[in-house]
Design a protein around this motif. Structure first.
Motif, PDB file in Angstrom:
ATOM      1  N   GLU A  48      10.199 -45.451  10.928  1.00  0.00           N
ATOM      2  CA  GLU A  48       9.326 -45.763  11.958  1.00  0.00           C
ATOM      3  C   GLU A  48      10.220 -45.807  13.290  1.00  0.00           C
ATOM      4  N   GLY A  49       9.641 -45.214  14.408  1.00  0.00           N
ATOM      5  CA  GLY A  49      10.257 -45.182  15.614  1.00  0.00           C
ATOM      6  C   GLY A  49      11.246 -43.728  15.902  1.00  0.00           C
ATOM      7  N   ALA A  50      11.509 -43.027  14.828  1.00  0.00           N
ATOM      8  CA  ALA A  50      12.256 -41.689  14.801  1.00  0.00           C
ATOM      9  C   ALA A  50      11.018 -40.599  15.068  1.00  0.00           C
ATOM     10  N   ILE A  51      11.586 -39.486  15.502  1.00  0.00           N
ATOM     11  CA  ILE A  51      10.948 -38.134  15.861  1.00  0.00           C
ATOM     12  C   ILE A  51      10.620 -37.337  14.566  1.00  0.00           C
ATOM     13  N   ALA A  52       9.510 -37.241  14.360  1.00  0.00           N
ATOM     14  CA  ALA A  52       8.928 -36.535  13.329  1.00  0.00           C
ATOM     15  C   ALA A  52       8.647 -34.891  13.908  1.00  0.00           C
ATOM     16  N   SER A  53       9.185 -34.031  13.145  1.00  0.00           N
ATOM     17  CA  SER A  53       9.121 -32.819  13.457  1.00  0.00           C
ATOM     18  C   SER A  53       8.375 -31.522  12.345  1.00  0.00           C
ATOM     19  N   LEU A  54       7.458 -31.235  12.738  1.00  0.00           N
ATOM     20  CA  LEU A  54       6.626 -30.305  11.922  1.00  0.00           C
ATOM     21  C   LEU A  54       6.672 -28.952  12.485  1.00  0.00           C
ATOM     22  N   ASN A  55       6.781 -27.939  11.443  1.00  0.00           N
ATOM     23  CA  ASN A  55       6.851 -26.528  11.882  1.00  0.00           C
ATOM     24  C   ASN A  55       5.821 -25.749  11.158  1.00  0.00           C
ATOM     25  N   CYS A  56       5.366 -24.639  11.732  1.00  0.00           N
ATOM     26  CA  CYS A  56       4.590 -23.795  11.264  1.00  0.00           C
ATOM     27  C   CYS A  56       5.012 -22.205  11.685  1.00  0.00           C
ATOM     28  N   THR A  57       4.656 -21.278  10.664  1.00  0.00           N
ATOM     29  CA  THR A  57       4.964 -19.900  11.181  1.00  0.00           C
ATOM     30  C   THR A  57       3.633 -19.152  10.795  1.00  0.00           C
ATOM     31  N   TYR A  58       3.490 -17.744  11.744  1.00  0.00           N
ATOM     32  CA  TYR A  58       2.367 -17.342  11.498  1.00  0.00           C
ATOM     33  C   TYR A  58       2.612 -15.776  11.415  1.00  0.00           C
ATOM     34  N   SER A  59       1.642 -14.989  10.787  1.00  0.00           N
ATOM     35  CA  SER A  59       1.957 -13.381  10.697  1.00  0.00           C
ATOM     36  C   SER A  59       1.324 -12.635  11.474  1.00  0.00           C
ATOM     37  N   ASP A  60       0.221 -13.109  12.221  1.00  0.00           N
ATOM     38  CA  ASP A  60      -0.617 -12.103  13.112  1.00  0.00           C
ATOM     39  C   ASP A  60      -0.173 -12.236  14.513  1.00  0.00           C
ATOM     40  N   ARG A  61       0.500 -10.991  14.821  1.00  0.00           N
ATOM     41  CA  ARG A  61       0.984 -10.977  16.387  1.00  0.00           C
ATOM     42  C   ARG A  61       0.048 -11.256  17.016  1.00  0.00           C
ATOM     43  N   GLY A  62      -1.139 -10.527  16.806  1.00  0.00           N
ATOM     44  CA  GLY A  62      -2.399 -10.677  18.053  1.00  0.00           C
ATOM     45  C   GLY A  62      -2.976 -12.233  18.202  1.00  0.00           C
ATOM     46  N   SER A  63      -2.331 -13.432  17.481  1.00  0.00           N
ATOM     47  CA  SER A  63      -2.876 -14.591  17.684  1.00  0.00           C
ATOM     48  C   SER A  63      -2.762 -14.976  19.225  1.00  0.00           C
ATOM     49  N   GLN A  64      -3.849 -15.680  19.550  1.00  0.00           N
ATOM     50  CA  GLN A  64      -3.701 -15.854  21.170  1.00  0.00           C
ATOM     51  C   GLN A  64      -3.462 -17.432  21.332  1.00  0.00           C
ATOM     52  N   SER A  65      -3.951 -18.149  20.261  1.00  0.00           N
ATOM     53  CA  SER A  65      -3.985 -19.730  20.457  1.00  0.00           C
ATOM     54  C   SER A  65      -3.755 -20.554  19.216  1.00  0.00           C
ATOM     55  N   PHE A  66      -3.104 -21.598  19.519  1.00  0.00           N
ATOM     56  CA  PHE A  66      -2.599 -22.468  18.319  1.00  0.00           C
ATOM     57  C   PHE A  66      -2.932 -23.812  18.362  1.00  0.00           C
ATOM     58  N   ALA A 122       7.625 -14.630  20.273  1.00  0.00           N
ATOM     59  CA  ALA A 122       8.387 -13.742  19.856  1.00  0.00           C
ATOM     60  C   ALA A 122       8.948 -13.939  18.155  1.00  0.00           C
ATOM     61  N   SER A 123       9.227 -15.235  18.064  1.00  0.00           N
ATOM     62  CA  SER A 123       9.569 -15.635  16.543  1.00  0.00           C
ATOM     63  C   SER A 123       8.571 -16.053  15.786  1.00  0.00           C
ATOM     64  N   GLN A 124       7.117 -16.174  16.399  1.00  0.00           N
ATOM     65  CA  GLN A 124       5.991 -16.384  15.502  1.00  0.00           C
ATOM     66  C   GLN A 124       6.157 -17.630  14.695  1.00  0.00           C
ATOM     67  N   TYR A 125       6.391 -18.740  15.593  1.00  0.00           N
ATOM     68  CA  TYR A 125       6.344 -20.103  15.145  1.00  0.00           C
ATOM     69  C   TYR A 125       5.870 -21.108  16.036  1.00  0.00           C
ATOM     70  N   VAL A 126       5.320 -21.972  15.599  1.00  0.00           N
ATOM     71  CA  VAL A 126       4.882 -23.164  16.505  1.00  0.00           C
ATOM     72  C   VAL A 126       5.247 -24.462  15.907  1.00  0.00           C
ATOM     73  N   SER A 127       5.566 -25.524  16.522  1.00  0.00           N
ATOM     74  CA  SER A 127       6.012 -26.773  16.093  1.00  0.00           C
ATOM     75  C   SER A 127       5.518 -27.857  16.793  1.00  0.00           C
ATOM     76  N   LEU A 128       5.779 -29.012  16.306  1.00  0.00           N
ATOM     77  CA  LEU A 128       5.001 -30.275  16.784  1.00  0.00           C
ATOM     78  C   LEU A 128       5.806 -31.456  16.578  1.00  0.00           C
ATOM     79  N   LEU A 129       6.333 -32.182  17.559  1.00  0.00           N
ATOM     80  CA  LEU A 129       7.223 -33.162  17.634  1.00  0.00           C
ATOM     81  C   LEU A 129       6.413 -34.441  17.979  1.00  0.00           C
ATOM     82  N   ILE A 130       6.616 -35.575  17.140  1.00  0.00           N
ATOM     83  CA  ILE A 130       5.978 -36.618  17.283  1.00  0.00           C
ATOM     84  C   ILE A 130       6.839 -37.916  17.750  1.00  0.00           C
ATOM     85  N   ARG A 131       7.272 -38.222  18.964  1.00  0.00           N
ATOM     86  CA  ARG A 131       8.271 -39.289  19.109  1.00  0.00           C
ATOM     87  C   ARG A 131       7.703 -40.655  18.806  1.00  0.00           C
TER      88      ARG A 131
END
Lengths: 110, 114
Positions: free
Chosen positions: A15-33, A68-77
């Motif tokens: 509790e109180g720390a930063i949570a880091s969640l990661n995700c990679t995707y294969s479709d270079r045509g993706s427009q939104s996440f 470019a690296s095809q990843y998206v992440s979510l940080l929860i402070r």
């Protein structure tokens, strides 16, 4: 085959720390996440959307996109016990369909 | 302001039966999508409808069908139910079908096939 990959976890964060969640995707045509939070037995709830490279902040949440690296992440402070849930990453592909990862289970320990 | 509503919330059916699930989108939203979520997995896309027309179909057998009505509400039908159809069925609405807009989900229908 379009894929969205997430580590299934569980990811345990104090509790109180930063949570880091990661995700990679294969479709270079993706427009939104999107990041959704899903409590057990409930439907997914939208947390963040991101369409452009870089960071997007909303309160304690920050989404990061690197096309470019095809990843998206979510940080929860300042993680709270109520943040304990499964976090689903989704992309809207070039056909405008949502493709989902399997989700990462996050546990915030008091 | 009403969100996406789904009915029923829970359902128990026997193998071989058929089921109809219903969804009402957020007011003003014209696109409805259906997803199947098996326990421990992410949602899988089944159908998308916009302005009463099918705009997309996922990799599901022909036992699955859907339609959208003039008021933009939608029904998902599943025939000849199998045990493997047991899942949480989610309906999502969004304003359009082609813009990269957010999708908002209803509370889901938990279908159990016995």
């Amino acid at each position: 085959q379009k894929e969205v990959e997430q580590n299934s976890g569980p990811l345990s964060v104090p509790e109180g720390a930063i949570a880091s969640l990661n995700c990679t995707y294969s479709d270079r045509g993706s427009q939104s996440f999107f990041w959704y939070r899903q409590y057990s037995g409930k439907s997914p709830e939208l947390i963040m959307s991101i369409y452009s490279n870089g960071d997007k902040e909303d309160g304690r949440f920050t989404a990061q996109l690197n096309k470019a690296s095809q990843y998206v992440s979510l940080l929860i402070r300042d993680s709270q016990p109520s943040d304990s849930a499964t976090y689903l990453c989704a992309e809207r592909d070039s056909n405008y369909q949502l493709i989902w990862g399997a989700g990462t289970k996050l546990i915030i320990k008091p | 302001d009403a969100g996406v509503t789904q009915s029923p919330t829970h359902l128990i059916k026997t193998r071989g039966q058929h089921v109809t699930l219903r969804c009402s989108p957020i007011s003003g939203h014209k696109s409805v999508s259906w997803y199947q979520q098996v326990l421990g997995q992410g949602p899988q896309f089944i159908f998308q409808y916009y302005e009463k027309e099918e705009r997309g179909r996922g990799n599901f057998p022909d036992r699955f069908s859907a339609r959208q009505f003039p008021n933009y509400s939608s029904e998902l039908n599943v025939n000849a139910l199998l045990l493997g159809d047991s899942a949480l069925y989610l309906c999502a609405s969004s304003p359009t079908d082609t813009m990269p807009t957010e999708a908002f989900f209803g509370q889901g229908t938990r279908l159990t096939v016995v």
